[in-house]
Design a protein around this motif. Structure first.
Motif, PDB file in Angstrom:
ATOM      1  N   GLY A  56       0.819  -1.211   0.000  1.00  0.00           N
ATOM      2  CA  GLY A  56       0.000   0.000   0.000  1.00  0.00           C
ATOM      3  C   GLY A  56       0.849   1.256   0.000  1.00  0.00           C
ATOM      4  O   GLY A  56       0.486   2.270  -0.617  1.00  0.00           O
ATOM      5  N   GLU A  57       2.002   1.205   0.679  1.00  0.00           N
ATOM      6  CA  GLU A  57       2.911   2.342   0.676  1.00  0.00           C
ATOM      7  C   GLU A  57       3.517   2.550  -0.712  1.00  0.00           C
ATOM      8  O   GLU A  57       3.742   3.685  -1.147  1.00  0.00           O
ATOM      9  CB  GLU A  57       4.025   2.116   1.707  1.00  0.00           C
ATOM     10  N   ASP A  58       3.787   1.442  -1.424  1.00  0.00           N
ATOM     11  CA  ASP A  58       4.283   1.562  -2.805  1.00  0.00           C
ATOM     12  C   ASP A  58       3.260   2.294  -3.674  1.00  0.00           C
ATOM     13  O   ASP A  58       3.620   3.164  -4.475  1.00  0.00           O
ATOM     14  CB  ASP A  58       4.541   0.177  -3.404  1.00  0.00           C
ATOM     15  N   ALA A  59       1.978   1.939  -3.512  1.00  0.00           N
ATOM     16  CA  ALA A  59       0.925   2.583  -4.301  1.00  0.00           C
ATOM     17  C   ALA A  59       0.844   4.073  -3.983  1.00  0.00           C
ATOM     18  O   ALA A  59       0.702   4.909  -4.900  1.00  0.00           O
ATOM     19  CB  ALA A  59      -0.414   1.902  -4.033  1.00  0.00           C
ATOM     20  N   ALA A  60       0.948   4.410  -2.709  1.00  0.00           N
ATOM     21  CA  ALA A  60       0.915   5.831  -2.320  1.00  0.00           C
ATOM     22  C   ALA A  60       2.118   6.575  -2.902  1.00  0.00           C
ATOM     23  O   ALA A  60       2.004   7.729  -3.344  1.00  0.00           O
ATOM     24  CB  ALA A  60       0.885   5.951  -0.803  1.00  0.00           C
ATOM     25  N   PHE A  61       3.288   5.927  -2.906  1.00  0.00           N
ATOM     26  CA  PHE A  61       4.495   6.539  -3.469  1.00  0.00           C
ATOM     27  C   PHE A  61       4.297   6.822  -4.962  1.00  0.00           C
ATOM     28  O   PHE A  61       4.652   7.903  -5.459  1.00  0.00           O
ATOM     29  CB  PHE A  61       5.690   5.613  -3.256  1.00  0.00           C
ATOM     30  N   VAL A  62       3.733   5.857  -5.687  1.00  0.00           N
ATOM     31  CA  VAL A  62       3.523   6.031  -7.129  1.00  0.00           C
ATOM     32  C   VAL A  62       2.515   7.147  -7.380  1.00  0.00           C
ATOM     33  O   VAL A  62       2.682   7.951  -8.316  1.00  0.00           O
ATOM     34  CB  VAL A  62       3.059   4.703  -7.776  1.00  0.00           C
ATOM     35  N   ASN A 171      13.804   9.877  -5.538  1.00  0.00           N
ATOM     36  CA  ASN A 171      14.135   8.633  -4.864  1.00  0.00           C
ATOM     37  C   ASN A 171      13.209   7.528  -5.363  1.00  0.00           C
ATOM     38  O   ASN A 171      12.374   7.745  -6.238  1.00  0.00           O
ATOM     39  CB  ASN A 171      14.050   8.791  -3.346  1.00  0.00           C
ATOM     40  N   TRP A 172      13.334   6.357  -4.779  1.00  0.00           N
ATOM     41  CA  TRP A 172      12.542   5.214  -5.229  1.00  0.00           C
ATOM     42  C   TRP A 172      12.333   4.258  -4.062  1.00  0.00           C
ATOM     43  O   TRP A 172      12.939   4.402  -3.001  1.00  0.00           O
ATOM     44  CB  TRP A 172      13.245   4.508  -6.391  1.00  0.00           C
ATOM     45  N   ARG A 173      11.512   3.266  -4.290  1.00  0.00           N
ATOM     46  CA  ARG A 173      11.217   2.259  -3.271  1.00  0.00           C
ATOM     47  C   ARG A 173      12.080   1.021  -3.515  1.00  0.00           C
ATOM     48  O   ARG A 173      12.373   0.673  -4.668  1.00  0.00           O
ATOM     49  CB  ARG A 173       9.747   1.844  -3.343  1.00  0.00           C
ATOM     50  N   GLU A 174      12.498   0.359  -2.455  1.00  0.00           N
ATOM     51  CA  GLU A 174      13.245  -0.892  -2.575  1.00  0.00           C
ATOM     52  C   GLU A 174      12.368  -2.051  -2.110  1.00  0.00           C
ATOM     53  O   GLU A 174      11.802  -2.011  -1.016  1.00  0.00           O
ATOM     54  CB  GLU A 174      14.527  -0.850  -1.731  1.00  0.00           C
ATOM     55  N   ASP A 175      12.239  -3.048  -2.965  1.00  0.00           N
ATOM     56  CA  ASP A 175      11.486  -4.261  -2.636  1.00  0.00           C
ATOM     57  C   ASP A 175      12.438  -5.227  -1.938  1.00  0.00           C
ATOM     58  O   ASP A 175      13.425  -5.680  -2.514  1.00  0.00           O
ATOM     59  CB  ASP A 175      10.935  -4.881  -3.917  1.00  0.00           C
ATOM     60  N   ALA A 176      12.148  -5.543  -0.679  1.00  0.00           N
ATOM     61  CA  ALA A 176      13.043  -6.403   0.108  1.00  0.00           C
ATOM     62  C   ALA A 176      13.227  -7.775  -0.525  1.00  0.00           C
ATOM     63  O   ALA A 176      14.276  -8.414  -0.350  1.00  0.00           O
ATOM     64  CB  ALA A 176      12.494  -6.550   1.523  1.00  0.00           C
TER      65      ALA A 176
END
Length: 517
Positions: A56-62, A171-176
């Motif tokens: 959900g945080e990824d979606a908010a970031f996008v 910046n960007w998101r990192e998928d663990a």
């Protein structure tokens, strides 16, 4: 980088707008920023798979990224895990299918010309290695474009894209999961590829060139394999002629058989390809899902567990197949089926109509359609030519439902090796029509044409070619695998009768030669 990106997009898909597949990771964010810097019209699409707590945080970031870039954004959430469990299918395969279906819907709604995804040069190298190590035998890597999906970032390394984002202030998101070495992709990315590059610094560009060459070779080989699949359209189940496959090199034959399986929705596994190769020798083989394959009377069949025959014409009364059924005009139904190459497994499903216990209609064969009547005329002409000492081959040209011209082989009479029945029939038809083309015409011949006659057919503008028996010495399609190029092929008509006529003629020649010797 912006100019390189713009050039890559223009080569793959020159017309916008574009759908940008953005997950929030570094590569996809770079895709969105480069698209904006290049001044291209686009929308952003993000599918939340619901597989991680932070999705959900990824979606908010996008969503925030799209707002910053000034692009419309489409975001949906699906429970991929639940769908995969319900279908009993692989999680990654289901996620991929749902993602591309979502992107296609967005493209339709946004009236976008292309979907751009963020695969980089590193992704290409990893994919090639993965395919090699897992034994796919093809190792094609990632296509630059397939359908409406284009991948303009294949010209960039992952580190280039990250550096670009930092310079631009993004910046960007990192998928663990990308760092989880239990996953094959992560292991290749973090353990294998760095070691390869340390020893061979040009490894990634080399793997990219390898993929490009393999893709080009693959396209050419697929075209050659496709030419070996000549559909036999007399049947309501998938069927192709066996001769072009038997006369193909083994590699092309197996490739063609994979295509045949894929066209029917079956997985082109090696064991299934092997079963089809066995069936080419007229040995019945069972396949998963209740499918049956067998060669019969010059055709290879893939018979599903529940064949769907076409409906009967209105006004006819259906009847069930029985071995002792007879035709209204006399003769056994099974003899009719054998004459037209209908395998025993398909006969119980054949659309039949009866009156007073006699068959009055058998789809495609009885009463005889025009092309079968034309073939019977051709066989009669060929038989007469054989009695005159010519090889028993005849041809006729039909236009607007009427026979325009007909001819038989005249090689012996004229002392001319080019005096084939097809050429003479075409010449006679042109002379009668007063035209220099036979557009829309049908040519009917009892033996598959040779390359010379194929050229004449193409030059004359013939639309449909009907033949009986495959020419195993010089067939344009069976032996030489020439492309049809818009010529509709209708093979196998009265092939058994035609083969018997030709074999009988040559048997007599051999017998007479032995006697005279």
């Amino acid at each position: 980088m912006v100019e390189r990106f713009r050039k890559a997009v223009q080569e793959l898909c020159p017309e916008g707008p574009y759908v940008l597949a953005v997950s929030g990771g570094g590569d996809s964010v770079a895709l969105a920023v480069l698209t904006k810097r290049a001044g291209l019209d686009a929308v952003i699409a993000h599918l939340d798979h619901g597989l991680r707590p932070e999705s959900g945080e990824d979606a908010a970031f996008v969503r925030a990224l799209a707002r910053r870039l000034g692009y419309p954004v489409y975001i949906e959430r699906v429970n991929v895990a639940a769908i995969a469990r319900q279908k009993g299918e692989n999680l990654e395969a289901v996620a991929r299918a749902l993602r591309y279906a979502f992107l296609a819907r967005v493209a339709r709604e946004a009236k976008a010309a292309c979907i751009l995804t963020a695969h980089s040069a590193d992704d290409q190298a990893e994919t090639v290695l993965f395919q090699l190590f897992t034994g796919t035998a093809r190792a094609l890597g990632i296509r630059k474009k397939r359908g409406r999906v284009a991948r303009p970032l294949l010209v960039f390394r992952r580190k280039e894209l990250r550096r670009f984002l930092l310079e631009e202030g993004f910046n960007w998101r990192e998928d663990a999961t990308n760092a989880d070495l239990s996953r094959d992709r992560a292991y290749l990315r973090h353990e294998v590829l760095p070691r390869i590059e340390a020893r061979f610094p040009g490894a990634v560009p080399a793997l990219m060139r390898f993929a490009e060459v393999r893709q080009q070779e693959e396209d050419d080989l697929e075209a050659l394999a496709k030419a070996r699949l000549i559909a036999d359209d007399r049947f309501f189940v998938p069927a192709v002629r066996t001769a072009p496959l038997l006369y193909a090199p083994a590699m092309l034959r197996r490739r063609a058989l994979r295509r045949f399986l894929e066209a029917t929705g079956l997985r082109p596994e090696a064991r299934l390809v092997e079963a089809l190769e066995t069936a080419l020798g007229e040995k019945r083989q069972s396949l998963p899902g209740g499918y049956l394959t067998r060669g019969y009377a010059g055709a290879l069949f893939l018979i599903p567990p529940d064949p769907k025959p076409p409906p009967l014409p209105r006004g006819l009364s259906p009847c069930a197949y029985q071995k002792d059924l007879r035709l209204k005009t006399g003769g056994r139904l099974d003899d009719l089926f054998r004459a037209h190459g209908v395998p025993p497994e398909l006969r119980p499903y054949w659309p039949l109509a009866c009156e007073a216990g006699r068959v009055v209609y058998a789809a495609g064969f009885y009463p005889e359609p025009p092309e079968l009547r034309w073939m019977r005329r051709v066989l009669a002409l060929a038989r007469a030519a054989g009695r005159r000492g010519e090889v028993p081959i005849a041809a006729l040209v039909v236009q607007n439902g009427e026979i325009l011209a007909e001819a038989t082989n005249a090689v012996e009479k004229k002392g001319d090796p080019t005096a084939h029945a097809e050429l003479l029939a075409i010449q006679a038809a042109l002379a009668r029509s007063g035209e220099k083309r036979l557009f829309g015409a049908t040519l009917v011949v009892n033996l598959e044409p040779c390359p010379m006659c194929y050229g004449a057919l193409m030059e004359a503008g013939v639309k449909t070619l009907v033949w009986g028996t495959e020419n195993l010495k010089a067939g344009a399609f069976s032996v030489h695998a020439l492309p049809a190029k818009g010529l509709a092929l209708r093979p196998g008509r009265l092939a058994g009768a035609g083969a018997k006529l030709l074999s009988g003629f040559f048997a007599r020649l051999r017998s007479e030669g032995c006697r005279s010797g």
